[in-house]
Write a protein that holds these residues in place. Structure first.
Motif, PDB file in Angstrom:
ATOM      1  N   ALA A   1       0.073 -16.254  -5.172  1.00  0.00           N
ATOM      2  CA  ALA A   1      -0.042 -16.499  -3.728  1.00  0.00           C
ATOM      3  C   ALA A   1       0.727 -15.448  -2.936  1.00  0.00           C
ATOM      4  CB  ALA A   1       0.486 -17.899  -3.401  1.00  0.00           C
ATOM      5  N   VAL A   2       1.896 -15.039  -3.454  1.00  0.00           N
ATOM      6  CA  VAL A   2       2.688 -14.027  -2.774  1.00  0.00           C
ATOM      7  C   VAL A   2       1.926 -12.705  -2.688  1.00  0.00           C
ATOM      8  CG1 VAL A   2       4.709 -12.535  -3.038  1.00  0.00           C
ATOM      9  CG2 VAL A   2       4.949 -14.996  -3.279  1.00  0.00           C
ATOM     10  N   LEU A   3       1.318 -12.300  -3.805  1.00  0.00           N
ATOM     11  CA  LEU A   3       0.603 -11.023  -3.846  1.00  0.00           C
ATOM     12  C   LEU A   3      -0.709 -11.060  -3.081  1.00  0.00           C
ATOM     13  CD1 LEU A   3       1.322  -9.954  -7.527  1.00  0.00           C
ATOM     14  CD2 LEU A   3       2.266  -8.966  -5.435  1.00  0.00           C
ATOM     15  N   HIS A   4      -1.165 -12.264  -2.713  1.00  0.00           N
ATOM     16  CA  HIS A   4      -2.363 -12.370  -1.879  1.00  0.00           C
ATOM     17  C   HIS A   4      -2.062 -12.044  -0.417  1.00  0.00           C
ATOM     18  CE1 HIS A   4      -4.694 -14.225  -5.158  1.00  0.00           C
ATOM     19  NE2 HIS A   4      -5.738 -13.909  -4.417  1.00  0.00           N
ATOM     20  N   HIS A   5      -0.770 -12.017  -0.071  1.00  0.00           N
ATOM     21  CA  HIS A   5      -0.391 -11.613   1.277  1.00  0.00           C
ATOM     22  C   HIS A   5      -0.472 -10.090   1.347  1.00  0.00           C
ATOM     23  CE1 HIS A   5       1.186 -15.353   3.190  1.00  0.00           C
ATOM     24  NE2 HIS A   5       1.221 -15.739   1.921  1.00  0.00           N
TER      25      HIS A   5
ATOM     26  N   GLN B   1       0.291  -7.712   3.463  1.00  0.00           N
ATOM     27  CA  GLN B   1       1.442  -6.907   3.866  1.00  0.00           C
ATOM     28  C   GLN B   1       2.505  -6.881   2.771  1.00  0.00           C
ATOM     29  OE1 GLN B   1       1.789  -5.639   7.902  1.00  0.00           O
ATOM     30  NE2 GLN B   1       2.443  -7.724   8.300  1.00  0.00           N
ATOM     31  N   PHE B   2       2.750  -8.042   2.141  1.00  0.00           N
ATOM     32  CA  PHE B   2       3.729  -8.061   1.061  1.00  0.00           C
ATOM     33  C   PHE B   2       3.242  -7.218  -0.103  1.00  0.00           C
ATOM     34  CE2 PHE B   2       5.381  -9.634  -2.973  1.00  0.00           C
ATOM     35  CZ  PHE B   2       6.750  -9.545  -2.736  1.00  0.00           C
ATOM     36  N   ARG B   3       1.949  -7.232  -0.375  1.00  0.00           N
ATOM     37  CA  ARG B   3       1.410  -6.450  -1.494  1.00  0.00           C
ATOM     38  C   ARG B   3       1.678  -4.952  -1.288  1.00  0.00           C
ATOM     39  NH1 ARG B   3      -3.151  -8.587  -1.394  1.00  0.00           N
ATOM     40  NH2 ARG B   3      -4.397  -6.996  -0.336  1.00  0.00           N
ATOM     41  N   TYR B   4       1.475  -4.464  -0.070  1.00  0.00           N
ATOM     42  CA  TYR B   4       1.745  -3.053   0.204  1.00  0.00           C
ATOM     43  C   TYR B   4       3.251  -2.764   0.149  1.00  0.00           C
ATOM     44  CZ  TYR B   4      -3.050  -1.891   1.469  1.00  0.00           C
ATOM     45  OH  TYR B   4      -4.401  -1.650   1.419  1.00  0.00           O
ATOM     46  N   PHE B   5       4.046  -3.696   0.644  1.00  0.00           N
ATOM     47  CA  PHE B   5       5.501  -3.556   0.559  1.00  0.00           C
ATOM     48  C   PHE B   5       5.937  -3.500  -0.903  1.00  0.00           C
ATOM     49  CE2 PHE B   5       9.588  -5.826   0.026  1.00  0.00           C
ATOM     50  CZ  PHE B   5      10.425  -4.992   0.742  1.00  0.00           C
ATOM     51  N   TRP B   6       5.392  -4.379  -1.728  1.00  0.00           N
ATOM     52  CA  TRP B   6       5.692  -4.439  -3.153  1.00  0.00           C
ATOM     53  C   TRP B   6       5.326  -3.123  -3.837  1.00  0.00           C
ATOM     54  CZ3 TRP B   6       2.749  -4.323  -7.671  1.00  0.00           C
ATOM     55  CH2 TRP B   6       3.353  -4.812  -8.823  1.00  0.00           C
ATOM     56  N   LEU B   7       4.149  -2.613  -3.535  1.00  0.00           N
ATOM     57  CA  LEU B   7       3.710  -1.354  -4.131  1.00  0.00           C
ATOM     58  C   LEU B   7       4.628  -0.197  -3.720  1.00  0.00           C
ATOM     59  CD1 LEU B   7      -0.167  -1.696  -3.703  1.00  0.00           C
ATOM     60  CD2 LEU B   7       1.082  -1.573  -5.882  1.00  0.00           C
ATOM     61  N   GLY B   8       4.986  -0.169  -2.438  1.00  0.00           N
ATOM     62  CA  GLY B   8       5.851   0.891  -1.951  1.00  0.00           C
ATOM     63  C   GLY B   8       7.215   0.868  -2.612  1.00  0.00           C
ATOM     64  N   ARG B   9       7.795  -0.326  -2.756  1.00  0.00           N
ATOM     65  CA  ARG B   9       9.108  -0.437  -3.397  1.00  0.00           C
ATOM     66  C   ARG B   9       9.050  -0.081  -4.873  1.00  0.00           C
ATOM     67  NH1 ARG B   9      13.229  -3.490  -1.838  1.00  0.00           N
ATOM     68  NH2 ARG B   9      14.193  -2.255  -3.498  1.00  0.00           N
ATOM     69  N   VAL B  10       8.062  -0.592  -5.569  1.00  0.00           N
ATOM     70  CA  VAL B  10       7.977  -0.376  -7.016  1.00  0.00           C
ATOM     71  C   VAL B  10       7.736   1.099  -7.332  1.00  0.00           C
ATOM     72  CG1 VAL B  10       6.628  -0.882  -9.095  1.00  0.00           C
ATOM     73  CG2 VAL B  10       7.251  -2.728  -7.524  1.00  0.00           C
ATOM     74  N   VAL B  11       6.809   1.727  -6.601  1.00  0.00           N
ATOM     75  CA  VAL B  11       6.483   3.133  -6.863  1.00  0.00           C
ATOM     76  C   VAL B  11       7.713   4.020  -6.681  1.00  0.00           C
ATOM     77  CG1 VAL B  11       5.221   5.112  -5.943  1.00  0.00           C
ATOM     78  CG2 VAL B  11       4.013   2.986  -6.389  1.00  0.00           C
ATOM     79  N   SER B  12       8.420   3.853  -5.569  1.00  0.00           N
ATOM     80  CA  SER B  12       9.576   4.724  -5.317  1.00  0.00           C
ATOM     81  C   SER B  12      10.712   4.446  -6.288  1.00  0.00           C
ATOM     82  CB  SER B  12      10.067   4.569  -3.872  1.00  0.00           C
ATOM     83  OG  SER B  12      10.536   3.262  -3.638  1.00  0.00           O
TER      84      SER B  12
END
Length: 431
Positions: free
Chosen positions: A9-13, A15-26
């Motif tokens: 459910a969290v990853l279905h949001h 904006q959070f999904r893009y935030f998650w991707l940005g944090r993990v990648v960097s």
């Protein structure tokens, strides 16, 4: 099953999904970067003195801009702060990577780059830490933190080993180029989210800080444990981050060995969270002190150039112990400190813990010119153990335990005054 559903459910949001991707990648590139920086400095002819200076320049802006970054993150849109900070970091890493690959990089250029990276981090971290509350509903915040922490912890384990391998095979310039690409890709993801403007507090920053400082200094147990941490963190960072790469470069085969040691410590941090949940230590003062003393194990192993497997094992144990202490202390802090004061007291304690570090890097680096690595790291190990265990001489520290409230607020004997003070602050009435 519920946790899996919540994570989904969290990853279905969006904006959070893009935030998650940005944090993990960097984070993947950033976990590999310290090894690349350390060995770039050593390969450029810098000894332990230059490496200490470079490490000090990296952490100094993080210390002195910590409170500024926190204030900015509460007064402007956090997505913009994160995008600008990572864009600056990406450009800086591109520039230094090109200079290293071209064979024209000098030590002062490397020092300038890490200073700019430290300044960017001072603004990025507070903004990113406070963004989750704006990205997901309250009932999913716990799941959001868990979904974010898992890949970040994995990156901390794999990043150093990957960075060490890249540096050993093709050089530090390519490792920093990889880090630059992760920063710039992170900018793409973070630019895809749009957070609202934070609600500005009516209380002045100075007034809020004064209240926080009074509350901090009134809690004797807190002041003692922060002082303990200031010494142990200094000895650990200088011994591990400064002398660790030097010993690896001279006696353990180079960057790949240091990547394994750093990865082992990060692996221990991941395992420590699981141990803390399973064991649930309640004697916080004793737990934190003993766990902090355990940080001396890899330092002793490095001082006497133990076999690589022994050093990695000691680093794993130190990581486990450190995370147990962090989990225990965090739970106690959240139990003892009113919610309205937690951010301020946390910032004050973090500032106090990190303030001696830049000075320590430079001082011990200069002293290394007069003493061997064995003597220097052994000295730091001894100081660390003494500082970690010294608070246990006080009964008040030995008696700190979860579930036992310690009343040392500025409200004195009348606890009802503190909620009133915090309420006035929210309305901008505090003086």
């Amino acid at each position: 099953m519920n946790s899996v559903k919540e994570a989904s459910a969290v990853l279905h949001h969006r904006q959070f999904r893009y935030f998650w991707l940005g944090r993990v990648v960097s984070s993947i590139g950033s976990a590999a970067a310290p090894i690349a920086v350390a060995f770039a400095a050593l390969e450029a002819g810098g000894g332990v003195e230059w490496l200490g200076f470079i490490l000090a320049l990296n952490i100094a802006p993080q210390v002195f801009l910590l409170l500024v970054g926190g204030v900015l993150g509460d007064r402007v849109r956090r997505d913009r702060v994160m995008v600008i900070a990572n864009a600056v970091s990406g450009v800086v890493q591109v520039a230094i990577a090109i200079l290293i690959l071209a064979g024209v990089a000098e030590l002062w250029m490397l020092a300038a780059s890490v200073f700019l990276l430290g300044a960017a981090s001072a603004f990025f971290q507070p903004a990113s830490q406070r963004s989750i509350v704006q990205l997901v509903p309250p009932e999913l915040r716990l799941a959001a933190n868990a979904v974010l922490r898992l890949p970040l912890n994995v990156a901390k384990v794999l990043g150093p080993a990957l960075g060490g391998l890249v540096v050993a095979l093709i050089g530090p310039g390519w490792a920093l180029a990889f880090n630059a690409s992760t920063f710039l890709l992170s900018v793409f993801f973070l630019a895809s989210i749009q957070l609202p403007q934070p609600i500005k507090s009516k209380t002045s920053a100075l007034s809020a800080f004064r209240t926080g400082w009074k509350e901090f200094s009134a809690r004797r147990w807190y002041v003692i444990m922060v002082a303990q941490s200031a010494v142990t963190v200094l000895m650990w960072l200088v011994g591990f981050q400064l002398f660790g790469p030097v010993v690896s470069h001279s006696s353990l085969g180079g960057a790949f060995a240091w990547g394994l040691i750093s990865g082992g410590f990060a692996f221990g941090l991941v395992g420590g969270s699981l141990v803390a949940v399973a064991v649930r230590p309640r004697r916080v003062g004793i737990t934190v002190s003993l766990c902090m003393a355990t940080q001396a194990l890899p330092l002793v192993a490095l001082a006497f150039v133990a076999p690589l497997g022994v050093i990695v094992g000691a680093a794993v144990l130190a990581g486990i112990a450190l995370d147990i202490s962090i989990v225990s202390w965090s739970a106690y802090f959240q139990e003892q400190i009113p919610e309205g004061l937690q951010s301020r007291l946390s910032s004050i304690s973090t500032f106090g813990q990190l303030l001696p570090v830049p000075i320590g890097y430079v001082l011990f680096a200069l002293l290394s010119g007069y003493f061997s690595n064995t003597i220097m790291v052994s000295l730091m190990s001894g100081i660390l153990v003494v500082a970690a265990l010294l608070p246990l001489l006080l009964p008040s520290i030995r008696q700190l335990r979860l579930g036992q409230v310690v009343d040392e607020s500025i409200a004195g004997e009348n606890d009802d005054l503190l909620p009133d003070l915090l309420a006035k602050e929210a309305k901008g009435e505090a003086t």
